[in-house]
Design a protein around this motif. Structure first.
Motif, short mmCIF file in Angstrom:
data_model
loop_
_atom_site.label_atom_id
_atom_site.label_comp_id
_atom_site.label_asym_id
_atom_site.label_seq_id
_atom_site.Cartn_x
_atom_site.Cartn_y
_atom_site.Cartn_z
N SER B 16 -27.01 -48.70 39.87
CA SER B 16 -26.12 -49.06 41.00
C SER B 16 -26.39 -50.50 41.43
N ILE B 17 -27.67 -50.87 41.47
CA ILE B 17 -28.01 -52.25 41.86
C ILE B 17 -27.37 -53.23 40.86
N PHE B 18 -27.45 -52.85 39.61
CA PHE B 18 -26.87 -53.66 38.54
C PHE B 18 -25.36 -53.83 38.77
N GLY B 19 -24.71 -52.73 39.15
CA GLY B 19 -23.26 -52.76 39.42
C GLY B 19 -22.94 -53.70 40.58
N VAL B 20 -23.73 -53.62 41.63
CA VAL B 20 -23.50 -54.49 42.79
C VAL B 20 -23.70 -55.95 42.39
N TYR B 21 -24.75 -56.20 41.62
CA TYR B 21 -25.02 -57.58 41.20
C TYR B 21 -23.86 -58.11 40.35
N ALA B 22 -23.29 -57.21 39.53
CA ALA B 22 -22.16 -57.64 38.69
C ALA B 22 -21.00 -58.11 39.56
N VAL B 23 -20.74 -57.39 40.65
CA VAL B 23 -19.65 -57.79 41.54
C VAL B 23 -19.98 -59.14 42.20
N ILE B 24 -21.23 -59.28 42.64
CA ILE B 24 -21.64 -60.56 43.26
C ILE B 24 -21.43 -61.71 42.28
N VAL B 25 -21.92 -61.53 41.08
CA VAL B 25 -21.81 -62.59 40.06
C VAL B 25 -20.34 -62.90 39.80
N PHE B 26 -19.56 -61.86 39.67
CA PHE B 26 -18.13 -62.06 39.40
C PHE B 26 -17.48 -62.91 40.50
N LEU B 27 -17.77 -62.55 41.75
CA LEU B 27 -17.14 -63.28 42.86
C LEU B 27 -17.65 -64.71 43.00
N VAL B 28 -18.96 -64.85 42.96
CA VAL B 28 -19.56 -66.18 43.16
C VAL B 28 -19.12 -67.15 42.06
N TYR B 29 -19.21 -66.70 40.83
CA TYR B 29 -18.86 -67.58 39.70
C TYR B 29 -17.36 -67.85 39.66
N SER B 30 -16.56 -66.83 40.01
CA SER B 30 -15.10 -67.02 39.98
C SER B 30 -14.68 -68.09 40.98
N TRP B 31 -15.30 -68.06 42.16
CA TRP B 31 -14.96 -69.07 43.17
C TRP B 31 -15.31 -70.47 42.66
N THR B 32 -16.47 -70.59 42.07
CA THR B 32 -16.88 -71.90 41.54
C THR B 32 -15.90 -72.37 40.46
N LEU B 33 -15.55 -71.45 39.58
CA LEU B 33 -14.63 -71.85 38.50
C LEU B 33 -13.26 -72.22 39.09
N PHE B 34 -12.82 -71.43 40.06
CA PHE B 34 -11.52 -71.70 40.69
C PHE B 34 -11.51 -73.11 41.32
N THR B 35 -12.54 -73.41 42.11
CA THR B 35 -12.57 -74.73 42.77
C THR B 35 -12.77 -75.87 41.75
N SER B 36 -13.45 -75.55 40.66
CA SER B 36 -13.67 -76.61 39.66
C SER B 36 -12.35 -77.05 39.03
N PHE B 37 -11.34 -76.15 39.02
CA PHE B 37 -10.07 -76.54 38.40
C PHE B 37 -9.35 -77.63 39.21
N TYR B 38 -9.70 -77.76 40.48
CA TYR B 38 -9.15 -78.87 41.27
C TYR B 38 -9.77 -80.20 40.84
N LYS B 39 -11.00 -80.10 40.38
CA LYS B 39 -11.75 -81.32 40.03
C LYS B 39 -11.59 -81.70 38.56
N LEU B 40 -11.37 -80.69 37.74
CA LEU B 40 -11.39 -80.91 36.29
C LEU B 40 -10.47 -82.05 35.82
N PRO B 41 -9.23 -82.13 36.30
CA PRO B 41 -8.38 -83.23 35.81
C PRO B 41 -9.00 -84.61 36.04
N SER B 42 -9.62 -84.81 37.20
CA SER B 42 -10.21 -86.13 37.43
C SER B 42 -11.48 -86.30 36.59
N TRP B 43 -12.26 -85.25 36.43
CA TRP B 43 -13.45 -85.37 35.56
C TRP B 43 -13.05 -85.75 34.14
N MET B 44 -11.93 -85.14 33.69
CA MET B 44 -11.51 -85.41 32.30
C MET B 44 -11.12 -86.87 32.11
#
Lengths: 513, 186
Positions: B16-44
């Motif tokens: 169960s702890i593993f399952g909860v951690y999976a949700v945390i990881v999914f949310l935290v990393y997804s937000w980072t990836l989502f916000t990075s798409f705003y930056k990616l064009p200028s980084w490129m």
């Protein structure tokens, strides 16, 4: 490393300020076993030469700089390689035009092959090398050769906010960490922070650290000056910053010889928030020549432009006074006697043609013409140079006066009066190319070419504004009121030909075979 | 001894702890990836591929730290407040996922609403109320919502489905940590 708070700074600064009253040569304990001079560069961000009384501006904005000019070499037609910090500062540091060093995007970097072409790497370890840039984009550029900087203060030094993560944790990878951490994961403004929980926590922590002081500063009725760039936020007071500059220089004098110190100070960059006493200045109804709105401008009205101009002039007046205090102290403590002191900027500021600021497609003189004053060790008389010079000339000049070899990649030449010769017919370029990839040829850009009295401005690749040229004769029309592109067609054609030949050469390495 | 046995029976299992951690990881990393798409064009425009990957290495390293901190917070609640609840063992996963969802959404909402520097005072002055409301709401929902079988089933199923992201993000994060470490050694 122990945290250096503002309070700590004020305690130490108090001691040094008291020390400044002591006689000459107080700071002479450092071993001086070479003949190399100390070099101090003070670069004031967005300081347009066109707003300095030194260069004929009708308002008395810079009495202290004017007085410093009395024992310096004054360059009257000094032009920046770019119209915003990244390109302008990169040209200054590398001695190259923007189309070569390629720091052309907002917050961009110099190409890796040129990352060591800068004063830090080229002066070498014989010098103690110091850097403090309040502008995060300039800091990134210096950070590309962080291993060659012996003392590298963070952007937030002498500001009201606490230090930042990059210089605390990731100091050995300063440039990239700053892009990842300060500008993305822990962005404080503009784009959303990429770190959901820690980003929010960090924002609360940083904002809380300065909110009270920011809001309770009765001497700053329009708010205190702030560094607002990308994801960065750092409020600061110019009096603290200039005290800090003196403190650092005092320490350098005491401990190192020779040293190279580069200060990139944010004021008078927008937002213009001078101290209350400067609000009395310039209530003179001064009206600069009115110019038609540029087709690419947001067409701001003239009343707003004038109010912003006045605010900017007041900010300059405060910077000038802080500068005057600093120079007096340096004079009293003997620093001016053994050092080159260089005052300049990275670009200017524009308040005309329907636009305020810098960094857009406008390449007119107020945004490209920057001050350059060089005081040589012990210099007591004024020297004036009237032929056009560029900020790409500063690096070769530094290398020349320190007897170092000038790399062949450098576009600049040694400045006249410091070992170089005047060459009024040499072409000088300023590049604005934020919409281009660093790795491809420049296709969408505005490039200004100065040659002799003439200035050509080329607009390339803009929708409904492609291959448009403007031509001015700056000797007879310094305000750039009369576009001669339809009248002096022969000169235009000649200059265009020369311009395209340089552009083609610059683009050559980036054209895929 | 009896009390110890009672609480031991209420503690969540590792899965169960593993399952909860999976949700945390999914949310935290997804937000980072989502916000990075705003930056990616200028980084490129101005960063090389290697430099862009290094920026992501920093992002994933910070995300790893953040996900561990969030999990630690959830477990802290579990071993203090929620341990008293009778069906804690069965409801742990869904309850913790709800807490995580509410806290992360609340934090992200703050970042979205107050992104401008001009909002600094609103951002700070409402801070205490914001988090009090978030935590109160989170606790009420976390205590009562998992009693509903449909909610529990769907949250457990979410945890199961996002577990796959752990196998992607965690190895990437460890590689990222190495990259960040190497870039920062003198």
């Amino acid at each position: 490393m122990a945290k250096f708070t503002r309070r700590d700074f004020l305690k130490i600064a108090g001691g040094y300020l008291a020390g400044a009253a002591l006689p000459n040569k107080l700071f002479s304990t450092a071993d001086n076993n070479t003949n190399s001079p100390n070099i101090i560069i003070i670069l004031c961000d967005a300081l347009s030469a066109r707003h300095l009384s030194l260069y004929g501006y009708p308002r008395s904005t810079t009495p202290h700089i004017d007085s410093f000019a009395g024992y310096s070499t004054v360059y009257h037609q000094h032009i920046s390689g770019g119209n915003f910090t990244t390109t302008g500062t990169a040209s200054f540091l590398t001695g190259m035009f923007g189309w070569k060093h390629r720091a052309i995007n907002q917050g961009g970097l110099v190409l890796p092959e040129f990352a060591s072409t800068n004063p830090y790497s080229l002066l070498g370890a014989d010098y103690f090398r110091f850097a403090f840039s309040q502008n995060p984009w300039s800091e990134r550029l210096v950070g590309q050769s962080y291993q060659d900087v012996d003392n590298f203060l963070p952007v937030t030094a002498y500001s009201l906010r606490e230090g930042n993560l990059v210089t605390g944790v990731f100091k050995n990878d300063r440039t990239l960490a700053s892009i990842a951490v300060d500008d993305f994961l822990f962005s404080l403004q503009g784009d959303m922070a990429g770190s959901s929980i820690l980003g929010s926590y960090y924002k609360e922590k940083i904002f809380s650290s300065f909110l009270k002081e920011r809001n309770d500063s009765p001497r700053y009725p329009n708010g205190i000056p702030e560094i607002l760039l990308g994801g960065y936020v750092a409020p600061y007071l110019n009096e603290d910053v200039y005290n800090g500059v003196y403190l650092e220089l005092s320490q350098l004098e005491e401990r190192h010889s020779p040293y190279f110190a580069f200060f990139h100070l944010f004021s008078p960059h927008f937002p213009y928030s001078p101290r209350s006493e400067y609000f009395r200045l310039f209530r003179d109804g001064y009206a600069p020549p009115q110019k038609n709105a540029h087709p690419l401008s947001p067409k701001l009205n003239e009343v707003f432009l004038r109010s912003q101009r006045t605010a900017y002039d007041r900010q300059i007046a405060q910077v000038d006074e802080e500068f005057g205090r600093l120079i007096n102290k340096l004079d009293r403590t003997g620093v001016l006697a053994n050092s080159y002191v260089i005052i300049t900027s990275d670009h200017g500021e524009l308040f005309e043609r329907g636009f305020v600021g810098h960094g857009f497609q406008f390449m007119y003189e107020p945004v490209l013409h920057i001050p350059l004053l060089v005081h040589a060790p012990g210099q007591v008389t004024r020297n004036d140079v009237y032929s056009p010079t560029s900020n790409v000339d500063v690096l070769p000049t530094l290398l020349h006066i320190t007897n170092r070899e000038i790399p062949s990649d450098v576009d600049g030449v040694v400045l006249p009066a410091l070992g170089g010769v005047e060459d009024p017919d040499r072409p000088i370029f300023s590049v604005y190319a934020v919409d281009n990839s660093v790795y491809g040829p420049l296709k969408k850009a505005v490039i200004a070419m100065r040659k002799g009295s003439y200035k050509l401005i080329a607009y390339l690749g803009y929708e409904n504004f492609d291959q448009v040229f403007e031509l001015y004769n700056l000797t007879v029309d310094p305000e750039e009121m009369f576009d001669l592109s339809n009248k002096e067609t022969e000169i235009l054609s000649k200059l265009k030909q020369e311009f395209y030949s340089h552009l083609e050469k610059a683009n050559q390495p980036f054209i895929k075979k | 001894m009896k009390l110890h046995k009672l609480f031991a029976g209420r503690l969540p299992d590792r899965q169960s702890i593993f399952g909860v951690y999976a949700v945390i990881v999914f949310l935290v990393y997804s937000w980072t990836l989502f916000t990075s798409f705003y930056k990616l064009p200028s980084w490129m425009f101005y960063l090389s591929v290697g430099q862009i990957l290094s920026v992501y290495a920093y992002a994933f390293s910070i995300d790893l730290l953040e996900s561990i901190l969030v999990l630690a917070g959830v477990l802290f609640l579990e071993f203090t407040l929620f341990l008293a609840l009778r069906n804690n063992k069965e409801e742990f996963q869904s309850r913790s996922i709800l807490v995580v969802l509410i806290v992360l959404i609340s934090s992200v909402l703050r970042l979205i609403l107050f992104r401008r520097y001009g909002d600094i005072e609103a951002f700070l002055s409402g801070e205490l109320v914001w988090w009090l409301v978030t935590l109160s709401l989170g606790l009420i929902i976390a205590i009562f919502a998992p009693r509903n079988k449909w909610i529990r089933k769907n949250l457990d199923s979410l945890a199961e489905r996002v577990t796959v992201f752990l196998y992607i993000y965690l190895p990437l994060s460890f590689i990222s940590l190495i990259i960040v470490f190497v870039r920062n050694i003198n």
